[in-house]
Design a protein around this motif. Structure first.
Motif, mmCIF file in Angstrom:
data_model
loop_
_atom_site.group_PDB
_atom_site.id
_atom_site.type_symbol
_atom_site.label_atom_id
_atom_site.label_comp_id
_atom_site.label_asym_id
_atom_site.label_seq_id
_atom_site.Cartn_x
_atom_site.Cartn_y
_atom_site.Cartn_z
ATOM 1 N N SER A 25 20.098 11.098 38.962
ATOM 2 C CA SER A 25 21.531 10.821 39.110
ATOM 3 C C SER A 25 22.332 12.037 39.546
ATOM 4 O O SER A 25 23.412 11.901 40.123
ATOM 5 C CB SER A 25 22.098 10.311 37.776
ATOM 6 O OG SER A 25 21.753 11.203 36.727
ATOM 7 N N ARG A 26 21.819 13.224 39.246
ATOM 8 C CA ARG A 26 22.578 14.451 39.536
ATOM 9 C C ARG A 26 21.609 15.559 39.955
ATOM 10 O O ARG A 26 20.390 15.409 39.863
ATOM 11 C CB ARG A 26 23.342 14.909 38.282
ATOM 12 C CG ARG A 26 24.417 13.941 37.847
ATOM 13 C CD ARG A 26 25.221 14.466 36.657
ATOM 14 N NE ARG A 26 24.506 14.340 35.399
ATOM 15 C CZ ARG A 26 24.190 15.346 34.602
ATOM 16 N NH1 ARG A 26 24.526 16.578 34.928
ATOM 17 N NH2 ARG A 26 23.537 15.146 33.467
ATOM 18 N N THR B 273 22.814 8.979 31.123
ATOM 19 C CA THR B 273 24.210 8.635 30.814
ATOM 20 C C THR B 273 25.024 8.305 32.070
ATOM 21 O O THR B 273 26.026 7.610 31.981
ATOM 22 C CB THR B 273 24.910 9.806 30.082
ATOM 23 O OG1 THR B 273 24.802 10.977 30.902
ATOM 24 C CG2 THR B 273 24.274 10.083 28.733
ATOM 25 N N SER B 274 24.587 8.812 33.237
ATOM 26 C CA SER B 274 25.424 8.750 34.451
ATOM 27 C C SER B 274 25.063 7.548 35.329
ATOM 28 O O SER B 274 24.576 7.714 36.459
ATOM 29 C CB SER B 274 25.261 10.041 35.253
ATOM 30 O OG SER B 274 25.442 11.160 34.459
ATOM 31 N N TYR C 17 13.097 26.267 25.382
ATOM 32 C CA TYR C 17 13.126 25.546 26.674
ATOM 33 C C TYR C 17 11.994 26.016 27.586
ATOM 34 O O TYR C 17 11.220 25.206 28.111
ATOM 35 C CB TYR C 17 14.489 25.776 27.328
ATOM 36 C CG TYR C 17 14.558 25.449 28.801
ATOM 37 C CD1 TYR C 17 14.549 24.126 29.236
ATOM 38 C CD2 TYR C 17 14.621 26.464 29.760
ATOM 39 C CE1 TYR C 17 14.616 23.831 30.596
ATOM 40 C CE2 TYR C 17 14.690 26.171 31.107
ATOM 41 C CZ TYR C 17 14.681 24.866 31.529
ATOM 42 O OH TYR C 17 14.736 24.562 32.871
ATOM 43 N N THR D 110 23.832 23.720 39.632
ATOM 44 C CA THR D 110 23.997 22.292 39.311
ATOM 45 C C THR D 110 24.794 22.216 38.003
ATOM 46 O O THR D 110 25.288 23.223 37.515
ATOM 47 C CB THR D 110 22.625 21.602 39.099
ATOM 48 O OG1 THR D 110 22.029 22.144 37.909
ATOM 49 C CG2 THR D 110 21.693 21.791 40.282
HETATM 50 N N1 NAP Z 1 19.440 24.041 37.661
HETATM 51 C C1 NAP Z 1 18.642 25.039 37.332
HETATM 52 O O1 NAP Z 1 19.047 26.216 37.308
HETATM 53 C C2 NAP Z 1 17.189 24.771 37.005
HETATM 54 C C3 NAP Z 1 16.297 25.843 37.086
HETATM 55 C C4 NAP Z 1 14.958 25.628 36.785
HETATM 56 C C5 NAP Z 1 14.537 24.370 36.405
HETATM 57 N N2 NAP Z 1 15.435 23.344 36.309
HETATM 58 C C6 NAP Z 1 14.934 22.044 35.892
HETATM 59 O O2 NAP Z 1 15.262 21.103 36.896
HETATM 60 C C7 NAP Z 1 15.418 19.815 36.317
HETATM 61 C C8 NAP Z 1 16.715 19.191 36.806
HETATM 62 O O3 NAP Z 1 17.781 20.062 36.475
HETATM 63 P P1 NAP Z 1 19.208 19.945 37.193
HETATM 64 O O4 NAP Z 1 19.622 21.319 37.514
HETATM 65 O O5 NAP Z 1 19.145 18.933 38.266
HETATM 66 O O6 NAP Z 1 20.086 19.417 35.970
HETATM 67 P P2 NAP Z 1 21.393 18.454 35.976
HETATM 68 O O7 NAP Z 1 22.162 18.627 37.224
HETATM 69 O O8 NAP Z 1 22.047 18.727 34.673
HETATM 70 O O9 NAP Z 1 20.770 16.978 35.996
HETATM 71 C C9 NAP Z 1 19.960 16.590 34.928
HETATM 72 C C10 NAP Z 1 19.385 15.228 35.172
HETATM 73 O O10 NAP Z 1 18.479 14.915 34.103
HETATM 74 C C11 NAP Z 1 18.937 13.741 33.434
HETATM 75 N N3 NAP Z 1 18.715 13.877 31.997
HETATM 76 C C12 NAP Z 1 19.195 14.818 31.177
HETATM 77 N N4 NAP Z 1 18.768 14.602 29.913
HETATM 78 C C13 NAP Z 1 18.012 13.476 29.966
HETATM 79 C C14 NAP Z 1 17.314 12.719 28.991
HETATM 80 N N5 NAP Z 1 17.308 13.029 27.685
HETATM 81 N N6 NAP Z 1 16.648 11.614 29.410
HETATM 82 C C15 NAP Z 1 16.648 11.249 30.700
HETATM 83 N N7 NAP Z 1 17.306 11.907 31.667
HETATM 84 C C16 NAP Z 1 17.984 13.009 31.288
HETATM 85 C C17 NAP Z 1 20.415 13.617 33.764
HETATM 86 O O11 NAP Z 1 20.799 12.252 33.630
HETATM 87 P P3 NAP Z 1 22.369 11.830 33.425
HETATM 88 O O12 NAP Z 1 23.057 12.216 34.711
HETATM 89 O O13 NAP Z 1 22.354 10.376 33.221
HETATM 90 O O14 NAP Z 1 22.862 12.610 32.270
HETATM 91 C C18 NAP Z 1 20.440 14.135 35.189
HETATM 92 O O15 NAP Z 1 20.028 13.133 36.101
HETATM 93 C C19 NAP Z 1 15.337 20.007 34.794
HETATM 94 O O16 NAP Z 1 14.059 19.654 34.337
HETATM 95 C C20 NAP Z 1 15.554 21.508 34.621
HETATM 96 O O17 NAP Z 1 14.904 21.983 33.470
HETATM 97 C C21 NAP Z 1 16.756 23.512 36.618
#
Ligand code: NAP
Length: 259
Positions: free
Chosen positions: A14-15, A38-39, A164, A199
């Protein structure tokens, strides 16, 4: 026009990185199932965007499904919902690509990690990846692909992310075992390890807090923070034929952070 398009399931579509991955896959002619926790409206918007970017391809399809990675007992039911969506929308019982991406993070110093935080991080980043993948295996086509989303912080330690990053370390080990055990079905399994990306993640810190941006920029070889377009196309490329001989690997995609 592709008569039998590939279908990708992206958790957390979703995001952020999941959304970006869905859009880049749609541009390459892959149909998508995105999940949200949630989104719902944002997930439906991703579906509409995927349909729009794939509009020239007749019959392009995309759906959004609810999934809570913190609710392990609900995974059986979610797998049944996926099966139903495949039957209803694509008239098939199989999909091609699984991207285990969903996740959230609230940093805490090691001394302040609570058992509840630990259990939630374990569920969302590790346990759900094990059992969701396991329950979806009968629906994943032989020759399919799995991408597990880790973090660059399994290689470098930044205060506040012990639990984490440990869960992400676990899915990197899991990735190698899955690659060995699913290889006989022709299924490849790889982990990608993004550096900090702008993000909503981490409270949007990488995107919104100048001091965080300066810190990341100063410690990244390519001299900036990451953006979703650095990651989504890379995941899409891992799901293309170009990457067919890659399995069991951890691929860091961080612009060279803390080298
Ligand atoms: N951004 C960074 O800096 C970064 C760096 C390294 C790794 N990552 C990894 O990349 C992945 C995506 O991160 P992002 O940056 O895209 O984060 P984000 O923009 O916060 O998006 C998170 C996504 O995960 C979903 N989500 C969160 N908690 C959940 C749960 N309990 N059950 C099911 N879905 C859930 C959210 O759904 P809703 O929209 O419905 O809430 C949203 O679609 C994660 O695994 C994160 O650990 C991110």
């Amino acid at each position: 026009m592709s008569i039998n398009p590939k279908i990708a399931l992206i958790t957390g579509g979703s995001r952020g990185l999941g959304r970006n991955t869905a859009l880049h896959l749609a541009r390459r002619g892959v149909d998508v199932i995105v999940t949200y926790q949630t989104s719902e409206a944002a997930a439906q918007a991703v579906v509409e965007e995927c349909l729009a970017v794939g509009r020239k391809a007749v019959g392009r399809k995309a759906v959004a499904l609810h999934y809570d990675a913190n609710h392990i007992a609900g995974i059986d039911e979610f797998a049944a919902v996926v099966q139903q969506a495949l039957a209803t929308t694509w008239n098939t019982d199989q999909f091609d690509f699984l991207v285990n991406n969903a996740g959230a993070h609230a940093p805490a110093p090691f001394g302040e990690i609570t058992e509840a935080d630990f259990d939630r991080l374990s569920n969302v980043h590790f346990k759900s990846v094990v059992f969701l993948t396991q329950k979806l295996l009968p629906l994943l086509r032989d020759g399919g692909r799995i991408v597990n989303v880790s973090t660059s912080m399994t290689r470098h330690a930044n205060a506040g992310s012990a639990a984490y990053a440990s869960m992400k370390g676990a899915i990197e080990v899991l990735t190698r075992f899955m690659a060995v055990e699913l290889g006989p079905r022709g299924i490849s399994v790889n982990a990608i390890a993004p550096g900090p990306v702008a993000t909503d993640f981490f409270g949007g810190a990488v995107r919104d807090i100048p001091q965080v941006q300066e810190f990341v920029t100063a410690n990244t070889a390519l001299g900036r923070t990451g953006v979703p377009d650095d990651i989504g196309p890379f995941i899409a490329s891992l799901l293309s034929d170009d990457s067919r001989w890659l399995s069991g690997q951890r691929l860091e995609i961080s612009g060279g952070i803390f080298l």
